[in-house]
Write an enzyme that holds these catalytic residues in place. Sequence first.
Site, PDB file in Angstrom:
ATOM      1  N   ASN A 120       3.720  18.109  77.019  1.00 55.34           N
ATOM      2  CA  ASN A 120       2.410  18.161  77.656  1.00 55.34           C
ATOM      3  C   ASN A 120       1.353  17.477  76.797  1.00 55.34           C
ATOM      4  O   ASN A 120       0.154  17.636  77.026  1.00 55.34           O
ATOM      5  CB  ASN A 120       1.995  19.616  77.932  1.00 55.34           C
ATOM      6  CG  ASN A 120       0.751  19.702  78.798  1.00 55.34           C
ATOM      7  OD1 ASN A 120       0.487  18.832  79.608  1.00 55.34           O
ATOM      8  ND2 ASN A 120      -0.033  20.749  78.602  1.00 55.34           N
ATOM      9  N   TYR A 522      -4.765  16.298  74.729  1.00 60.22           N
ATOM     10  CA  TYR A 522      -5.158  14.910  74.484  1.00 60.22           C
ATOM     11  C   TYR A 522      -6.544  14.925  73.850  1.00 60.22           C
ATOM     12  O   TYR A 522      -7.365  15.800  74.138  1.00 60.22           O
ATOM     13  CB  TYR A 522      -5.180  14.066  75.768  1.00 60.22           C
ATOM     14  CG  TYR A 522      -6.206  14.519  76.790  1.00 60.22           C
ATOM     15  CD1 TYR A 522      -7.525  14.075  76.735  1.00 60.22           C
ATOM     16  CD2 TYR A 522      -5.864  15.389  77.814  1.00 60.22           C
ATOM     17  CE1 TYR A 522      -8.464  14.498  77.662  1.00 60.22           C
ATOM     18  CE2 TYR A 522      -6.787  15.809  78.747  1.00 60.22           C
ATOM     19  CZ  TYR A 522      -8.092  15.362  78.661  1.00 60.22           C
ATOM     20  OH  TYR A 522      -9.023  15.785  79.581  1.00 60.22           O
ATOM     21  N   CYS A 526      -7.833  20.821  74.313  1.00 62.83           N
ATOM     22  CA  CYS A 526      -6.833  21.746  73.790  1.00 62.83           C
ATOM     23  C   CYS A 526      -6.510  22.797  74.844  1.00 62.83           C
ATOM     24  O   CYS A 526      -7.372  23.182  75.634  1.00 62.83           O
ATOM     25  CB  CYS A 526      -7.348  22.447  72.529  1.00 62.83           C
ATOM     26  SG  CYS A 526      -7.723  21.321  71.172  1.00 62.83           S
ATOM     27  N   TRP A 571       3.936  24.427  81.399  1.00 61.86           N
ATOM     28  CA  TRP A 571       2.733  24.518  80.592  1.00 61.86           C
ATOM     29  C   TRP A 571       2.548  25.903  79.977  1.00 61.86           C
ATOM     30  O   TRP A 571       1.474  26.228  79.471  1.00 61.86           O
ATOM     31  CB  TRP A 571       1.519  24.102  81.412  1.00 61.86           C
ATOM     32  CG  TRP A 571       1.550  22.623  81.697  1.00 61.86           C
ATOM     33  CD1 TRP A 571       2.501  21.728  81.333  1.00 61.86           C
ATOM     34  CD2 TRP A 571       0.567  21.874  82.410  1.00 61.86           C
ATOM     35  NE1 TRP A 571       2.193  20.465  81.780  1.00 61.86           N
ATOM     36  CE2 TRP A 571       1.015  20.523  82.438  1.00 61.86           C
ATOM     37  CE3 TRP A 571      -0.636  22.195  83.023  1.00 61.86           C
ATOM     38  CZ2 TRP A 571       0.281  19.516  83.059  1.00 61.86           C
ATOM     39  CZ3 TRP A 571      -1.365  21.190  83.645  1.00 61.86           C
ATOM     40  CH2 TRP A 571      -0.916  19.853  83.662  1.00 61.86           C
ATOM     41  N   CYS A 654      -0.105  14.387  87.896  1.00 60.21           N
ATOM     42  CA  CYS A 654      -0.762  13.583  86.866  1.00 60.21           C
ATOM     43  C   CYS A 654       0.240  12.650  86.211  1.00 60.21           C
ATOM     44  O   CYS A 654       1.424  12.974  86.130  1.00 60.21           O
ATOM     45  CB  CYS A 654      -1.357  14.472  85.771  1.00 60.21           C
ATOM     46  SG  CYS A 654      -2.657  15.584  86.304  1.00 60.21           S
ATOM     47  N   GLU A 690      -2.562  10.877  89.919  1.00 61.00           N
ATOM     48  CA  GLU A 690      -3.344  10.143  88.931  1.00 61.00           C
ATOM     49  C   GLU A 690      -2.942   8.680  89.034  1.00 61.00           C
ATOM     50  O   GLU A 690      -1.792   8.331  88.879  1.00 61.00           O
ATOM     51  CB  GLU A 690      -3.050  10.680  87.531  1.00 61.00           C
ATOM     52  CG  GLU A 690      -3.862  10.005  86.429  1.00 61.00           C
ATOM     53  CD  GLU A 690      -3.305   8.670  85.991  1.00 61.00           C
ATOM     54  OE1 GLU A 690      -4.107   7.754  85.747  1.00 61.00           O
ATOM     55  OE2 GLU A 690      -2.072   8.526  85.931  1.00 61.00           O
ATOM     56  N   HIS A 719     -11.217  11.641  82.879  1.00 62.54           N
ATOM     57  CA  HIS A 719     -11.130  11.934  81.454  1.00 62.54           C
ATOM     58  C   HIS A 719     -12.195  11.187  80.662  1.00 62.54           C
ATOM     59  O   HIS A 719     -12.351  11.421  79.467  1.00 62.54           O
ATOM     60  CB  HIS A 719      -9.745  11.575  80.925  1.00 62.54           C
ATOM     61  CG  HIS A 719      -8.648  12.322  81.604  1.00 62.54           C
ATOM     62  ND1 HIS A 719      -7.989  11.821  82.705  1.00 62.54           N
ATOM     63  CD2 HIS A 719      -8.125  13.550  81.377  1.00 62.54           C
ATOM     64  CE1 HIS A 719      -7.096  12.710  83.111  1.00 62.54           C
ATOM     65  NE2 HIS A 719      -7.161  13.760  82.325  1.00 62.54           N
TER      66      HIS A 719
END
Length: 783
Positions: A120, A522, A526, A571, A654, A690, A719
């Site tokens: 992830n 990323y 977090c 996740w 995504c 995405e 993002h």
Amino acid sequence: MVQSSVLGFPRIGVLRDLKKANEAYWAEKISQADLLAEGKRLRIAHWKIQKDAGVDIIPSNDFAYYDHILDHIQLFNAAPERYSSQKLDPIDEYFAMGRGHQKGGVDVPALEMVKWFDSNYHYVKPTLQDNQTFSLAKDPKPVREFLEAKEAGFLTRPVLVGPVSFLALAKADRGSSVDPITLLEKLIPVYVELLKALKAAGAESVQIDEPVLVFDLKPEVKAAFKPAYEAIAALGSAAPEVVVATYFGDIVHNFDVLPAFASLKGLHVDLVRNPEQLEPVLKQLGPTQILSAGVVDGRNIWKNDFKKSIDLIQTAIAALGADRVIVATSSSLLHTPHTLASEKKLPAEVYEWFSFASEKVKEVAIIAKAVTNPESVKAELEANAATVKARSESARTNDPKVKERQAQVTPEQHIRKSTFDSRYAQQKTHLKLPLFPTTTIGSFPQTQEIRIQRNKFTKGEITEEQYDAFIRKEIDLAVQIQDELDLDVYVHGEPERNDMVQYFGERLTGYVFTTHAWVQSYGSRCVRPPIIVGDISRPLPMTVKESKYAASVSKKPMKGMLTGPVTCLRWSFPRNDVHQSVQCQQLALALRDEVIDLEKNGIFVIQVDEPALREGLPLRKGAERDAYLEWAVDSFKLATAGVEDSTQIHSHFCYSEFQDFFHGISAENRTYTDIIIAIAALDADVLSIENSKSDAKLLKVFIDESYPRHIGPGVYDIHSPRVPAEEEFKQRISEMLQFLRPGQLWINPDCGLKTRKWDEVKGALTHMVNAAKFFREQYKDQA
């Protein structure tokens, strides 16, 4: 003597220190000097943790302010010209590539982000041009951080991403046709120069990561290892000793590449993911090469079973001798939280079952000592055996009612009542949907006020009634803004949700939750994954109250928002004592109850997000991938198939990279288990993906596969803080219409908007809706 090694340590700090510093810098609340000082403080703190734990080989250059692949893009002076031509300060150019930049007259979008293998974590994809050149950056980061560690008293092993993996994970920029792997000849001299610089700085060894070795490689990629590593080996004593590291799978299918490493120091393999590769790998090593044996899990939080790990290490020692074996983490510990010591609220029983990064480095050192001098760690070995036994016998892990319900699942529960055409005819009338319907993916900005009120409620400083009133006010605001924007299908904005998996886990049995167990997803994003410790069920409805209220104050259809079973599994930190398919089906049954309850309460558009479906795909074709897609698809269908035809099921994906799975596969040889076929088999009425940072031509796969249902490719990148102009949206939609039918296309962002600010959201969505209305007018005859 057996040594111990860590492949990489988490970057973010105990309390997400790096996230806070980055965001303060972006908001111009701290200086660049302050940001760099905080990075240095974190690096030194992390090296000290590992040294104090007794680890022999400590990594450097595993730290990154945003992403380690992005570091390498800048290290090789490979920033696309649209960034390098802006004359930004290097750190600002770096962040511009990671998150976009829209100030001071500079307006550039971010580079594409993609999931790192089947994790992830998201990396920034190298984006290369036809006339691409490479050169080593001035004051190269790996050398600088090695010297920084040396000055602080730590002799480290620098970590580099290997030349073949760097290029194999790259892509051609828009307007370019270069195959990145053909640029190897230009890139090799830069590695040679870098390795010489590291040797001159005093580095005795380096770790070069070539994780693509776990893939089924194209012939041209496989062939690239020979010239790359012959050039590195030719340096001899002019370069540090090299250990090539692989992880997240086995490399047995790529053994024909290993001769390229024959003159190097050794090889690291992941024995957590694939312990069965140990013996064949041992037979492939050269007569003096070492094996770095990854026996401590870099991807999950369960305490190591020392007995199993020691057995593997002793097998290696029997074949190679103690001096040629290193006990290591399976991969970088980037994917694990910082330290278990921060957790003060976990149940005492399960606390003993876990091991985070700071504890895992101790495990590595203990295992190395255990195979050299067992008496020196006798107490630790006995305590570990007791913990492993206690977990296996705990009543917390087993719920007979859940198992009984699973045993009663039937094939019919996985099938919608009618075909898509019949369903959509009812949905279009029922929901009054126009051509090019507009919607968002689910979340709206999680403002500071929302976080404050949630924190107060969690601490008991406000009552449930007060908190519910606040949430209703936030939902009212979200609905009002969507009224003003004139979207077609609304969302309630999810102000009550902390995280798209944690929120559901907190309402299910079988989960436990942490306070500070943050993991980098990323950049500064977090997540705090919940932990599955036992069988899963839904005691009460989870989202009905908020969705029902939102529908009651909305003029347009309101979407119910759920996280799908595969994503809830992927996740979270899953159990390692039960197959993931079992856990996924349990989640599907819990979500099925929620979907049916939403429909009963007037929610007739229900989005069940599965962004992790692609991420969870086994990295190689074969029986494991086939089995995964079968149980993953079945879990989604089990969760969603219980509704009426007039209820519309959406799903979101995504970082999909659907096209990667058709390279070299003819249409007649594609099977149900190819990813796009599997996605079609989900039978969702509307699929959003995405796609904002990908070429629209990648949508051609939906034509090639005659995808029958509706699609909303993301039209802008959420993002990044930049607000695209209306003309950008029109251009993007126009490109999509080359590959999708007007009656098939939905208009939406590429992901949820929780990380954005309201002014950014309103500006972008205004332009998005205006662009949709433009095309609605252009194609009104097809409505």
